[in-house]
Motif scaffolding. Structure first.
Motif, PDB file in Angstrom:
ATOM      1  N   SER A 270     -18.694 -68.043  83.323  1.00  0.00           N
ATOM      2  CA  SER A 270     -19.016 -69.424  82.957  1.00  0.00           C
ATOM      3  C   SER A 270     -17.848 -70.159  82.306  1.00  0.00           C
ATOM      4  O   SER A 270     -17.607 -71.309  82.662  1.00  0.00           O
ATOM      5  CB  SER A 270     -20.267 -69.523  82.105  1.00  0.00           C
ATOM      6  OG  SER A 270     -20.512 -68.399  81.380  1.00  0.00           O
ATOM      7  N   PRO A 271     -17.079 -69.562  81.374  1.00  0.00           N
ATOM      8  CA  PRO A 271     -15.925 -70.310  80.859  1.00  0.00           C
ATOM      9  C   PRO A 271     -14.892 -70.609  81.947  1.00  0.00           C
ATOM     10  O   PRO A 271     -14.267 -71.672  81.927  1.00  0.00           O
ATOM     11  CB  PRO A 271     -15.313 -69.394  79.797  1.00  0.00           C
ATOM     12  CG  PRO A 271     -16.397 -68.482  79.390  1.00  0.00           C
ATOM     13  CD  PRO A 271     -17.269 -68.332  80.597  1.00  0.00           C
ATOM     14  N   ALA A 272     -14.723 -69.701  82.894  1.00  0.00           N
ATOM     15  CA  ALA A 272     -13.784 -69.948  83.983  1.00  0.00           C
ATOM     16  C   ALA A 272     -14.268 -71.112  84.846  1.00  0.00           C
ATOM     17  O   ALA A 272     -13.472 -71.974  85.241  1.00  0.00           O
ATOM     18  CB  ALA A 272     -13.616 -68.693  84.835  1.00  0.00           C
TER      19      ALA A 272
ATOM     20  N   LEU B 270     -10.384 -79.065  84.742  1.00  0.00           N
ATOM     21  CA  LEU B 270      -9.187 -79.370  85.531  1.00  0.00           C
ATOM     22  C   LEU B 270      -9.496 -80.370  86.640  1.00  0.00           C
ATOM     23  O   LEU B 270      -8.670 -81.220  86.970  1.00  0.00           O
ATOM     24  CB  LEU B 270      -8.593 -78.087  86.109  1.00  0.00           C
ATOM     25  CG  LEU B 270      -7.923 -77.156  85.105  1.00  0.00           C
ATOM     26  CD1 LEU B 270      -7.413 -75.903  85.799  1.00  0.00           C
ATOM     27  CD2 LEU B 270      -6.793 -77.856  84.377  1.00  0.00           C
ATOM     28  N   ARG B 271     -10.678 -80.283  87.201  1.00  0.00           N
ATOM     29  CA  ARG B 271     -11.089 -81.243  88.228  1.00  0.00           C
ATOM     30  C   ARG B 271     -11.173 -82.652  87.636  1.00  0.00           C
ATOM     31  O   ARG B 271     -10.735 -83.622  88.246  1.00  0.00           O
ATOM     32  CB  ARG B 271     -12.440 -80.813  88.825  1.00  0.00           C
ATOM     33  CG  ARG B 271     -13.027 -81.783  89.788  1.00  0.00           C
ATOM     34  CD  ARG B 271     -12.222 -81.871  91.068  1.00  0.00           C
ATOM     35  NE  ARG B 271     -12.817 -82.893  91.923  1.00  0.00           N
ATOM     36  CZ  ARG B 271     -12.156 -83.545  92.820  1.00  0.00           C
ATOM     37  NH1 ARG B 271     -10.890 -83.286  93.038  1.00  0.00           N
ATOM     38  NH2 ARG B 271     -12.747 -84.464  93.547  1.00  0.00           N
TER      39      ARG B 271
ATOM     40  N   PHE C  36      -4.683 -71.034  81.376  1.00  0.00           N
ATOM     41  CA  PHE C  36      -5.869 -70.389  80.790  1.00  0.00           C
ATOM     42  C   PHE C  36      -6.894 -69.973  81.845  1.00  0.00           C
ATOM     43  O   PHE C  36      -7.595 -68.986  81.674  1.00  0.00           O
ATOM     44  CB  PHE C  36      -6.513 -71.293  79.744  1.00  0.00           C
ATOM     45  CG  PHE C  36      -7.006 -72.610  80.284  1.00  0.00           C
ATOM     46  CD1 PHE C  36      -8.333 -72.772  80.631  1.00  0.00           C
ATOM     47  CD2 PHE C  36      -6.145 -73.675  80.426  1.00  0.00           C
ATOM     48  CE1 PHE C  36      -8.794 -73.982  81.117  1.00  0.00           C
ATOM     49  CE2 PHE C  36      -6.591 -74.894  80.911  1.00  0.00           C
ATOM     50  CZ  PHE C  36      -7.914 -75.047  81.256  1.00  0.00           C
ATOM     51  N   VAL C  37      -6.967 -70.691  82.946  1.00  0.00           N
ATOM     52  CA  VAL C  37      -7.925 -70.332  84.001  1.00  0.00           C
ATOM     53  C   VAL C  37      -7.565 -68.966  84.582  1.00  0.00           C
ATOM     54  O   VAL C  37      -8.439 -68.132  84.827  1.00  0.00           O
ATOM     55  CB  VAL C  37      -7.960 -71.410  85.108  1.00  0.00           C
ATOM     56  CG1 VAL C  37      -8.840 -70.977  86.256  1.00  0.00           C
ATOM     57  CG2 VAL C  37      -8.445 -72.730  84.547  1.00  0.00           C
ATOM     58  N   GLY C  38      -6.282 -68.719  84.779  1.00  0.00           N
ATOM     59  CA  GLY C  38      -5.847 -67.425  85.291  1.00  0.00           C
ATOM     60  C   GLY C  38      -6.193 -66.288  84.351  1.00  0.00           C
ATOM     61  O   GLY C  38      -6.623 -65.219  84.779  1.00  0.00           O
ATOM     62  N   SER C  39      -6.014 -66.505  83.051  1.00  0.00           N
ATOM     63  CA  SER C  39      -6.368 -65.473  82.069  1.00  0.00           C
ATOM     64  C   SER C  39      -7.866 -65.186  82.074  1.00  0.00           C
ATOM     65  O   SER C  39      -8.288 -64.034  82.016  1.00  0.00           O
ATOM     66  CB  SER C  39      -5.936 -65.899  80.664  1.00  0.00           C
ATOM     67  OG  SER C  39      -4.541 -65.936  80.563  1.00  0.00           O
ATOM     68  N   LEU C  40      -8.670 -66.246  82.143  1.00  0.00           N
ATOM     69  CA  LEU C  40     -10.122 -66.063  82.184  1.00  0.00           C
ATOM     70  C   LEU C  40     -10.556 -65.327  83.447  1.00  0.00           C
ATOM     71  O   LEU C  40     -11.427 -64.447  83.407  1.00  0.00           O
ATOM     72  CB  LEU C  40     -10.832 -67.415  82.092  1.00  0.00           C
ATOM     73  CG  LEU C  40     -10.737 -68.138  80.751  1.00  0.00           C
ATOM     74  CD1 LEU C  40     -11.278 -69.558  80.871  1.00  0.00           C
ATOM     75  CD2 LEU C  40     -11.470 -67.378  79.672  1.00  0.00           C
TER      76      LEU C  40
END
Length: 165
Positions: A46-48, A55-56, A114-118
């Motif tokens: 969900s956080p991702a 970002l959208r 941060f999206v990649g880390s999540l």
């Protein structure tokens, strides 16, 4: 409870390092470990998803502002590259300890990506408790070293009979 009782109750030797959301249940896979293995990936997805939505909205803001195709392309490529690098760095951190200096120098990149880390945390939690393999290797090595060290000496060496000759 006295201090003597506390020290006699604690196990001798190395103790496992706790993992976030799992504590030390990863050692014996007890204490709702299986339930946590199901809940953590679902809670991490969900956080991702929310991050991708944010970002959208940022992308739509760039379109509304009519900043131009070049700026929009640069921003999209920047987030994509930073997310890919953050994914790789986070994934690698689950298999070996990251260098603290490198970690601090990459802090900005990891914040942008941060999206990649999540996503790395999410995908790793589908396989194992994130970081479990690294901690298990370190813990088993520490236990083997402790066993080797404690089994080496048996008894008081001053009481051994001396050899003459």
């Amino acid at each position: 409870m006295s201090d003597e009782n506390r020290t006699s109750d604690t196990p001798k030797g190395p103790r496992p390092e706790p993992l976030r959301f799992f504590g030390t249940t990863w050692v014996e896979h007890d204490g709702n470990y299986r339930l946590r293995r199901v809940v953590v990936p679902s809670a991490r997805s969900s956080p991702a998803a929310v991050s991708c939505l944010v970002l959208r909205f940022a992308y739509q803001g760039l379109e509304i502002a009519e900043v131009g195709g070049a700026v929009t392309l640069i921003v999209v490529v920047m987030f994509a590259v930073c997310s890919a690098l953050a994914f790789g760095h986070t994934w690698e951190a689950f298999t070996k300890r990251p260098d603290p200096e490198r970690q601090s120098s990459l802090r900005g990149l990891l914040a942008i990506g941060f999206v990649g880390s999540l996503l790395a945390y999410f995908f790793r939690s589908l396989v194992e408790a994130p970081g479990e393999r690294l901690l298990r290797e370190e813990y088993e090595k520490a236990r083997a070293t402790h066993e080797k060290r404690t089994s080496r000496r048996t008894g008081n060496p001053s009481r051994k009979p001396r050899r003459r000759g």
